[in-house]
Write an enzyme that holds these catalytic residues in place. Structure first.
Site, PDB file in Angstrom:
ATOM      1  N   CYS A   1       0.517  -0.622   0.075  1.00 31.27           N
ATOM      2  CA  CYS A   1      -0.022   0.032   0.134  1.00 31.27           C
ATOM      3  C   CYS A   1       0.522   1.199  -0.087  1.00 31.27           C
ATOM      4  CB  CYS A   1      -0.553  -0.184   1.580  1.00 31.27           C
ATOM      5  SG  CYS A   1       0.568   0.453   2.958  1.00 31.27           S
TER       6      CYS A   1
ATOM      7  N   ARG B   1       0.496   2.450  -5.525  1.00 33.45           N
ATOM      8  CA  ARG B   1       0.537   1.370  -4.963  1.00 33.45           C
ATOM      9  C   ARG B   1      -0.641   0.187  -4.137  1.00 33.45           C
ATOM     10  NH1 ARG B   1       5.897   1.528  -3.065  1.00 33.45           N
ATOM     11  NH2 ARG B   1       5.624   0.087  -1.489  1.00 33.45           N
TER      12      ARG B   1
ATOM     13  N   TRP C   1      -4.088  -1.669  -0.355  1.00 37.74           N
ATOM     14  CA  TRP C   1      -4.075  -2.566  -1.441  1.00 37.74           C
ATOM     15  C   TRP C   1      -4.362  -3.837   0.132  1.00 37.74           C
ATOM     16  CZ3 TRP C   1      -5.202  -3.553  -5.772  1.00 37.74           C
ATOM     17  CH2 TRP C   1      -4.461  -5.309  -6.447  1.00 37.74           C
TER      18      TRP C   1
ATOM     19  N   ASN D   1       2.107  -0.761   5.963  1.00 33.06           N
ATOM     20  CA  ASN D   1       2.446  -1.575   4.918  1.00 33.06           C
ATOM     21  C   ASN D   1       3.202  -3.436   5.227  1.00 33.06           C
ATOM     22  OD1 ASN D   1       3.148  -2.575   1.805  1.00 33.06           O
ATOM     23  ND2 ASN D   1       4.684  -0.749   1.521  1.00 33.06           N
ATOM     24  N   GLY D   2       2.022  -4.020   4.653  1.00 38.17           N
ATOM     25  CA  GLY D   2       2.755  -5.093   4.810  1.00 38.17           C
ATOM     26  C   GLY D   2       2.015  -6.518   5.498  1.00 38.17           C
TER      27      GLY D   2
ATOM     28  N   GLU E   1       2.909 -18.306 -23.217  1.00 37.68           N
ATOM     29  CA  GLU E   1       2.379 -17.358 -22.231  1.00 37.68           C
ATOM     30  C   GLU E   1       3.135 -16.185 -22.797  1.00 37.68           C
ATOM     31  OE1 GLU E   1       0.498 -15.345 -20.650  1.00 37.68           O
ATOM     32  OE2 GLU E   1       1.837 -13.945 -19.984  1.00 37.68           O
TER      33      GLU E   1
ATOM     34  N   LYS F   1       2.628 -12.402 -24.692  1.00 39.59           N
ATOM     35  CA  LYS F   1       3.578 -10.609 -23.851  1.00 39.59           C
ATOM     36  C   LYS F   1       3.772 -10.239 -25.489  1.00 39.59           C
ATOM     37  CE  LYS F   1       2.112 -11.332 -20.856  1.00 39.59           C
ATOM     38  NZ  LYS F   1       1.305 -11.500 -20.321  1.00 39.59           N
TER      39      LYS F   1
ATOM     40  N   GLU G   1       0.973  -9.082 -27.066  1.00 31.03           N
ATOM     41  CA  GLU G   1       0.136  -8.024 -26.810  1.00 31.03           C
ATOM     42  C   GLU G   1       1.249  -6.577 -27.103  1.00 31.03           C
ATOM     43  OE1 GLU G   1      -1.831  -9.659 -23.008  1.00 31.03           O
ATOM     44  OE2 GLU G   1      -0.098  -9.778 -22.841  1.00 31.03           O
TER      45      GLU G   1
ATOM     46  N   HIS H   1       1.977 -30.226 -38.198  1.00 35.31           N
ATOM     47  CA  HIS H   1       0.742 -30.756 -38.801  1.00 35.31           C
ATOM     48  C   HIS H   1       0.075 -29.390 -39.517  1.00 35.31           C
ATOM     49  CE1 HIS H   1       0.880 -35.020 -37.399  1.00 35.31           C
ATOM     50  NE2 HIS H   1       1.190 -34.646 -36.572  1.00 35.31           N
TER      51      HIS H   1
ATOM     52  N   LYS I   1      -6.841  -3.674 -18.510  1.00 26.36           N
ATOM     53  CA  LYS I   1      -6.156  -4.958 -17.809  1.00 26.36           C
ATOM     54  C   LYS I   1      -7.403  -5.945 -17.021  1.00 26.36           C
ATOM     55  CE  LYS I   1      -3.097  -5.549 -14.415  1.00 26.36           C
ATOM     56  NZ  LYS I   1      -2.288  -6.587 -15.645  1.00 26.36           N
TER      57      LYS I   1
HETATM   58  N1  GLU Z   1      -2.255  -6.084   5.784  1.00 26.24           N
HETATM   59  C1  GLU Z   1      -2.251  -4.324   5.724  1.00 26.24           C
HETATM   60  C2  GLU Z   1      -3.948  -5.254   5.701  1.00 26.24           C
HETATM   61  O1  GLU Z   1      -5.074  -6.076   4.577  1.00 26.24           O
HETATM   62  C3  GLU Z   1      -1.556  -3.654   5.349  1.00 26.24           C
HETATM   63  C4  GLU Z   1      -1.935  -4.161   3.425  1.00 26.24           C
HETATM   64  C5  GLU Z   1      -0.909  -3.048   2.536  1.00 26.24           C
HETATM   65  O2  GLU Z   1       0.546  -3.158   2.797  1.00 26.24           O
HETATM   66  O3  GLU Z   1      -1.475  -2.377   1.877  1.00 26.24           O
HETATM   67  O4  GLU Z   1      -4.943  -3.785   6.064  1.00 26.24           O
END
Ligand code: GLU
Length: 616
Positions: free
Chosen positions: A2, A30, A79, A105-106, A485, A489, A492, A508, A611
């Protein structure tokens, strides 16, 4: 993955709200599930947050409106990894007293245990996120009498996992704390005036070019125009040097890469390492369901379909059962009279919003009592609502239209399920399974080594093929997925016509097109198809074809027959060959990328493509 943005200033004539909104918007690439901001005034925290894109939220609630005397703010664009993208799950998250706010983030791997312990102690949770345990742990440490900084350090000693964190406290209006472990954080500074933190440099680049890059296990205390760094393990102060950023904002957003596609190819090793951490319990659930199923289908579209072709091959190997791959748009027509109760359908979709995949699953569920196992990159996406179990790959947001890192994390996820099946069924010796597991664990490193050392050789191949408009990508066995694949690419992003085909089947029909210099890219790991593939290479060589082959480092036979070889730095034994769709495909992604550039195209915006395909 994120975006985090934070600011603390002593400047009176700046519009803090506007700076924060613009800063966090520059990180929206992000993550764009939800957004939230916390600021501080008069020993109180003020939080605004909601789900959706930042612009949509801004229309509903004015994120720029802060109390007049606010000098500090933290912002987050999410995210989702744990918990759907809802308002409650958006960051910031607060402790029980409402004094401590955290953006993260994580992933905190051991959050389930910690959450249980905290709940037993009476802590109230308002979200499903892993993040929310952090403010509560800090709250406990502060109640025990530690100061703000030491409380953060002690709280994090209890957490396993990855984090970039920004934390503020209502009673500490003159500073906030950031910590980094495996999730990026940078500090921007206007000395004596304003200090920023962010997940990435573009967030503050229009405001300052002076920055500090944080390393893992570092904590920083940010004050207006000053910053101090500490080692989180020893609590010792660290001296760091200011770096001057020369990039422009556009280059900075792409981390210095010219295009998102290239950036995302280079992110593959990290994305895969994150995906390797998918809960074993969840993998085991998938493995058990597949083990007990009679009829198994795998369905997807585009790149996800080719990931499915590779994945079904790997799973079938260890499961000892056939898995039928059906393009999602064809599932209903193909199974209208044959779908049986208790069938299992694996649905694979990067976005989880591919309408054809959703419709296929909805149809199957409406007809029979089937189980749906979904693999997607997006938590809470529509597809997950129709699924019995969901695994979320950990590729992070993919901006380039051509899927790259998401392909690899999808195949990897299917391979991880296959390994769990092997452990359950015990058809292989434990020592054998360990060797497969080790080979799979090494795949990110193999890709990293390839990407580090082979850019020039790939550019050489692009030059050698610059006049070619038509290509064959040929292979046997599992590598047919790689051929399809890799060829996709090139089609595309470089607008070349390609046929990705079985090397045996190609005589064939397709072979009729081969003339002097016609390029044929053979995917040739030394697996059980290798000897036969030699024959196919010779057939095409005899007709004047230009042979480009993808081989392992110590390959001899196909190398001798080839005009050009691309060498993948990996051992040539069965433990690695079975995972070759993972280790061989990045080379073809890179080939497509540089061919696109060579012909003056924009690889991030292929013609006529979008996308996420949400129309039939
Ligand atoms: N694990 C956290 C969440 O789900 C942070 C996610 C992230 O890094 O975007 O809110």
């Amino acid at each position: 993955m994120c975006g985090i943005f934070g600011i603390i200033t002593n400047q009176k004539n700046i519009s803090l709200g506007k700076i924060v909104l613009e800063g966090i918007k520059r990180l929206e690439y992000r993550g764009y599930d939800s957004c939230g901001i916390v600021t501080l005034s008069d020993s109180k925290l003020y939080v605004k947050k909601d789900s959706g894109r930042i612009d949509e939220i801004q229309k509903k609630i004015d994120l720029t409106e802060f109390p007049n005397d606010s000098k500090l703010a933290l912002a987050h664009t999410r995210w989702a990894t744990h918990g759907a993208p809802t308002k409650n799950n958006s960051h910031p998250h607060l402790d029980c007293s409402g004094k401590i706010a955290v953006v993260h983030n994580g992933i905190i791997d051991n959050f389930i245990e910690l959450r249980k312990e905290l709940a037993q102690k009476g802590h109230i949770f308002k979200s499903e996120t892993d993040t929310e345990i952090i403010p509560h742990l800090i709250e406990i440490k502060m109640k025990e009498g530690l100061n703000f900084k030491d409380s953060v350090i002690e709280a994090l000693k209890l957490c396993k996992g990855a984090y970039g964190l920004a934390i503020c406290h209502a009673d500490h209006p003159d500073s906030f704390i950031v910590v980094r472990k495996e999730s990026p954080l940078v500090i921007g500074i206007e000395e004596g005036k304003t200090t920023y933190c962010a997940s990435d440099i573009p967030a503050f680049l229009p405001l300052t070019r002076k920055c500090y890059i944080m390393d893992d296990d570092e904590l920083a205390v940010l004050k207006a125009g000053e910053v101090e760094f500490f080692d989180i393990n020893t609590d010792k102060k660290i001296e760091k040097e200011i770096q001057l950023i020369e990039w422009n904002i556009d280059a900075a957003e792409k981390g210095g890469y010219e295009h998102f596609m290239l950036k995302e190819i280079y992110e593959e090793p990290t994305a895969m390492k994150r995906t390797m951490k998918i809960s074993k319990d969840l993998l085991r659930i998938f493995a058990k369901i597949l083990w007990s199923a009679e009829n198994i289908y795998i369905t997807a579209a585009g790149t996800s379909f080719y990931a499915s072709l590779a994945g079904k091959f790997i799973i079938s190997r260890f499961l000892g059962k056939y898995i039928q791959a059906i393009e999602c748009s064809e599932l209903q027509t193909q199974l209208s009279n044959s779908l049986k109760d208790e069938s299992v359908i694996i649905a694979v979709s990067q976005s989880g919003e591919t309408i054809d995949t959703i419709e296929a699953i909805r149809w199957a569920k409406s007809k029979k009592n089937v189980k749906v196992l979904t693999i997607t990159n997006v938590v809470g996406s529509s597809l997950t609502r129709y699924s019995d179990h969901v695994i979320v790959t950990q590729a992070g947001p993919e901006i380039g239209v051509a899927a790259t890192k998401t392909y690899n994390t999808q195949v990897l996820t299917l391979a991880l399920i296959a390994i769990e099946i092997a452990k359950l069924r015990k058809v292989e010796l434990d020592s054998e399974i360990k060797k497969y597991e080790k080979a799979l664990e090494e795949t990110p490193q193999i890709i990293e080594n390839f990407l580090k050392n082979n850019v020039d050789s790939i550019k050489g191949v692009v030059n050698a093929l610059e006049k070619s408009v038509n290509f064959f990508f040929l292979a046997r066995g599992i590598s047919i997925a790689t051929a399809k694949e890799g060829g996709l690419k090139l089609k595309e992003v470089a607008c070349r016509f390609i046929e990705g085909y079985s090397a045996a089947h190609a005589k064939h029909g397709p072979i009729a097109l081969v003339r002097e210099g016609f390029p044929i890219i053979f995917i040739a790991p030394p697996d059980e198809t290798y000897q036969r593939l030699i024959g196919n290479v010779m057939e095409f060589k005899a007709r004047g074809g230009k042979i480009i082959s993808l081989v392992v480092e110590n390959d001899k036979n196909i190398t001798e027959l080839s005009d050009i070889t691309i060498r993948i730095p990996q051992p040539g034994d069965k433990y690695y060959n079975i995972f070759s769709p993972i280790t061989f495909t990045p080379a073809l992604q890179l080939l497509a990328y540089y061919t696109s550039l060579h012909h003056g195209l924009d690889p991030d915006k292929p013609l006529n493509l979008s996308k996420t395909v949400t129309v039939h």
